[in-house]
Design a protein around this motif. Structure first.
Motif, PDB file in Angstrom:
ATOM      1  N   PHE A 224       0.879  -1.177   0.000  1.00  0.00           N
ATOM      2  CA  PHE A 224       0.000   0.000   0.000  1.00  0.00           C
ATOM      3  C   PHE A 224       0.911   1.220   0.000  1.00  0.00           C
ATOM      4  CE2 PHE A 224      -4.300   1.493   2.003  1.00  0.00           C
ATOM      5  CZ  PHE A 224      -4.463   2.386   0.960  1.00  0.00           C
ATOM      6  N   ALA A 225       0.901   1.967  -1.109  1.00  0.00           N
ATOM      7  CA  ALA A 225       1.788   3.127  -1.271  1.00  0.00           C
ATOM      8  C   ALA A 225       0.970   4.405  -1.331  1.00  0.00           C
ATOM      9  CB  ALA A 225       2.618   2.979  -2.542  1.00  0.00           C
ATOM     10  N   PHE A 226       1.477   5.441  -0.687  1.00  0.00           N
ATOM     11  CA  PHE A 226       0.798   6.729  -0.604  1.00  0.00           C
ATOM     12  C   PHE A 226       1.699   7.798  -1.205  1.00  0.00           C
ATOM     13  CE2 PHE A 226      -0.754   3.947   2.595  1.00  0.00           C
ATOM     14  CZ  PHE A 226      -2.092   4.258   2.799  1.00  0.00           C
TER      15      PHE A 226
ATOM     16  N   ALA B 190       3.179   5.091  11.198  1.00  0.00           N
ATOM     17  CA  ALA B 190       2.492   4.593  12.390  1.00  0.00           C
ATOM     18  C   ALA B 190       1.544   3.447  12.044  1.00  0.00           C
ATOM     19  CB  ALA B 190       1.731   5.739  13.058  1.00  0.00           C
ATOM     20  N   ALA B 191       0.809   3.591  10.951  1.00  0.00           N
ATOM     21  CA  ALA B 191      -0.150   2.558  10.555  1.00  0.00           C
ATOM     22  C   ALA B 191       0.537   1.252  10.205  1.00  0.00           C
ATOM     23  CB  ALA B 191      -0.981   3.052   9.372  1.00  0.00           C
ATOM     24  N   GLN B 192       1.763   1.330   9.694  1.00  0.00           N
ATOM     25  CA  GLN B 192       2.487   0.105   9.332  1.00  0.00           C
ATOM     26  C   GLN B 192       2.523  -0.897  10.489  1.00  0.00           C
ATOM     27  OE1 GLN B 192       4.691  -1.208   6.313  1.00  0.00           O
ATOM     28  NE2 GLN B 192       3.720  -2.681   7.689  1.00  0.00           N
ATOM     29  N   LEU B 193       2.618  -0.400  11.707  1.00  0.00           N
ATOM     30  CA  LEU B 193       2.728  -1.267  12.878  1.00  0.00           C
ATOM     31  C   LEU B 193       1.459  -2.066  13.126  1.00  0.00           C
ATOM     32  CD1 LEU B 193       4.574   1.248  15.213  1.00  0.00           C
ATOM     33  CD2 LEU B 193       5.570  -0.586  13.842  1.00  0.00           C
TER      34      LEU B 193
ATOM     35  N   THR C  55       5.388   5.513   1.875  1.00  0.00           N
ATOM     36  CA  THR C  55       5.068   6.725   1.127  1.00  0.00           C
ATOM     37  C   THR C  55       6.084   6.833  -0.003  1.00  0.00           C
ATOM     38  OG1 THR C  55       6.348   8.023   2.743  1.00  0.00           O
ATOM     39  CG2 THR C  55       3.951   8.007   2.987  1.00  0.00           C
ATOM     40  N   ILE C  56       5.673   7.421  -1.106  1.00  0.00           N
ATOM     41  CA  ILE C  56       6.552   7.506  -2.264  1.00  0.00           C
ATOM     42  C   ILE C  56       6.476   8.885  -2.906  1.00  0.00           C
ATOM     43  CG2 ILE C  56       4.847   6.556  -3.898  1.00  0.00           C
ATOM     44  CD1 ILE C  56       7.408   5.020  -5.094  1.00  0.00           C
ATOM     45  N   ASP C  57       7.644   9.407  -3.221  1.00  0.00           N
ATOM     46  CA  ASP C  57       7.770  10.697  -3.909  1.00  0.00           C
ATOM     47  C   ASP C  57       7.772  10.428  -5.418  1.00  0.00           C
ATOM     48  OD1 ASP C  57       8.581  13.173  -4.957  1.00  0.00           O
ATOM     49  OD2 ASP C  57      10.698  12.751  -4.529  1.00  0.00           O
ATOM     50  N   PRO C  58       6.761  10.901  -6.154  1.00  0.00           N
ATOM     51  CA  PRO C  58       6.707  10.640  -7.585  1.00  0.00           C
ATOM     52  C   PRO C  58       7.666  11.489  -8.401  1.00  0.00           C
ATOM     53  CG  PRO C  58       4.864  12.025  -6.964  1.00  0.00           C
ATOM     54  CD  PRO C  58       5.583  11.657  -5.684  1.00  0.00           C
TER      55      PRO C  58
ATOM     56  N   PRO D 134      11.665  -5.830   3.236  1.00  0.00           N
ATOM     57  CA  PRO D 134      11.084  -5.589   4.559  1.00  0.00           C
ATOM     58  C   PRO D 134      11.617  -4.324   5.222  1.00  0.00           C
ATOM     59  CG  PRO D 134      11.596  -7.915   4.308  1.00  0.00           C
ATOM     60  CD  PRO D 134      12.170  -7.221   3.110  1.00  0.00           C
ATOM     61  N   GLU D 135      12.846  -3.941   4.894  1.00  0.00           N
ATOM     62  CA  GLU D 135      13.431  -2.730   5.485  1.00  0.00           C
ATOM     63  C   GLU D 135      12.742  -1.457   4.994  1.00  0.00           C
ATOM     64  OE1 GLU D 135      15.269  -5.270   4.215  1.00  0.00           O
ATOM     65  OE2 GLU D 135      15.694  -6.022   6.236  1.00  0.00           O
ATOM     66  N   ASP D 136      12.002  -1.540   3.902  1.00  0.00           N
ATOM     67  CA  ASP D 136      11.331  -0.357   3.354  1.00  0.00           C
ATOM     68  C   ASP D 136      10.019  -0.038   4.057  1.00  0.00           C
ATOM     69  OD1 ASP D 136      13.261   0.147   1.329  1.00  0.00           O
ATOM     70  OD2 ASP D 136      12.372  -1.426   0.082  1.00  0.00           O
ATOM     71  N   LYS D 137       9.527  -0.932   4.881  1.00  0.00           N
ATOM     72  CA  LYS D 137       8.222  -0.734   5.506  1.00  0.00           C
ATOM     73  C   LYS D 137       8.178   0.574   6.300  1.00  0.00           C
ATOM     74  CE  LYS D 137       6.644  -5.507   5.889  1.00  0.00           C
ATOM     75  NZ  LYS D 137       6.082  -6.529   6.782  1.00  0.00           N
ATOM     76  N   GLY D 138       7.150   1.365   6.053  1.00  0.00           N
ATOM     77  CA  GLY D 138       6.955   2.618   6.770  1.00  0.00           C
ATOM     78  C   GLY D 138       7.835   3.759   6.319  1.00  0.00           C
ATOM     79  N   GLN D 139       8.617   3.554   5.262  1.00  0.00           N
ATOM     80  CA  GLN D 139       9.602   4.545   4.845  1.00  0.00           C
ATOM     81  C   GLN D 139       9.100   5.400   3.668  1.00  0.00           C
ATOM     82  OE1 GLN D 139      12.607   4.880   6.612  1.00  0.00           O
ATOM     83  NE2 GLN D 139      11.478   3.466   7.929  1.00  0.00           N
ATOM     84  N   LEU D 140       9.805   6.511   3.443  1.00  0.00           N
ATOM     85  CA  LEU D 140       9.600   7.358   2.270  1.00  0.00           C
ATOM     86  C   LEU D 140      10.614   6.959   1.212  1.00  0.00           C
ATOM     87  CD1 LEU D 140       8.505   9.854   0.709  1.00  0.00           C
ATOM     88  CD2 LEU D 140      10.182  11.239   1.967  1.00  0.00           C
TER      89      LEU D 140
END
Length: 224
Positions: free
Chosen positions: A126-128, A160-163, A172-175, A207-213
């Protein structure tokens, strides 16, 4: 291999519309949300399934889980976003503040409890859509003051929601600075390249990318 499904929230135009096109071209089932009937017709022509949802209105978002009942979602993207450009020399109006925060932050927070459990069941992503303008450690001016603040808040909401959804990958992703209505014609990144880069990043998460930008070109944010 079963057909993979992507949900694009905010597919009316720009990168969201291009993501619909590219995922359909790659053979995915695409479910999209748009705000109005004209956009619905455009996206239907791409072969997607389309629902009318206005993420700035909680009542409109509230039925999303029901619409997706029984659907496996491998990738979900929250693309919807708005911008207001004044900087810190101008007090934000209530109208501008609400418009930006409702779409960029509240909409995402309303969507997460409805969609993240479905993504988690599939072990999906799920990417935002965030922005490099959200990174507090690299601020160079106050332009788009409310927008910057909203995307920084979105980063925190997703981290926070990732947990609460450990079997899904929320990021989250910067386009990038893209040639859209928001980015302008002078932007260096084409819509096609941004969408293609985003798809590549989502396909290579660890897995290390979870919750990251992350950035559309594969870079990981060095600092927030």
């Amino acid at each position: 291999m079963s057909l993979q499904t992507v949900l694009v929230i905010g597919a009316s135009r720009g990168i969201g519309f291009e993501l619909v096109r590219q995922y359909r071209e790659a053979g995915w089932r695409v479910i999209a949300t748009v705000r109005d009937e004209a956009a619905r017709e455009r996206v239907l022509e791409q072969g997607a399934e389309v629902h009318l949802i206005d993420v700035s209105k909680p009542a409109s978002v509230s039925g999303l889980a029901w619409l997706l009942d029984g659907v496996r979602i491998d990738v979900a993207l929250y693309v919807a976003g708005v911008i207001r450009r004044p900087g810190a020399l101008t007090p934000p109006t209530q109208e501008d503040f609400d418009a930006v925060m409702h779409t960029n932050v509240l909409g995402a927070m309303q969507v997460i409890p409805q969609v993240a459990p479905i993504v988690e069941e599939a072990g999906g992503v799920f990417a935002f859509f965030s922005s490099s303008m959200s990174q507090i450690g690299s601020v160079d001016d106050s332009s788009s003051w409310i927008y910057r603040t909203s995307k920084a808040a979105l980063n925190m909401a997703v981290a926070a929601a990732q947990l609460d959804y450990p079997r899904a990958t929320l990021i989250t992703i910067d386009p990038g600075w893209v040639q859209t209505d928001m980015g302008g014609a002078q932007a260096p990144v084409t819509i096609e390249d941004s969408a293609s880069g985003i798809r590549s990043v989502l396909a290579s998460l660890t897995p290390e990318d979870k919750g990251q930008l992350l950035h559309y070109d594969g870079r990981r944010a060095a600092h927030w």
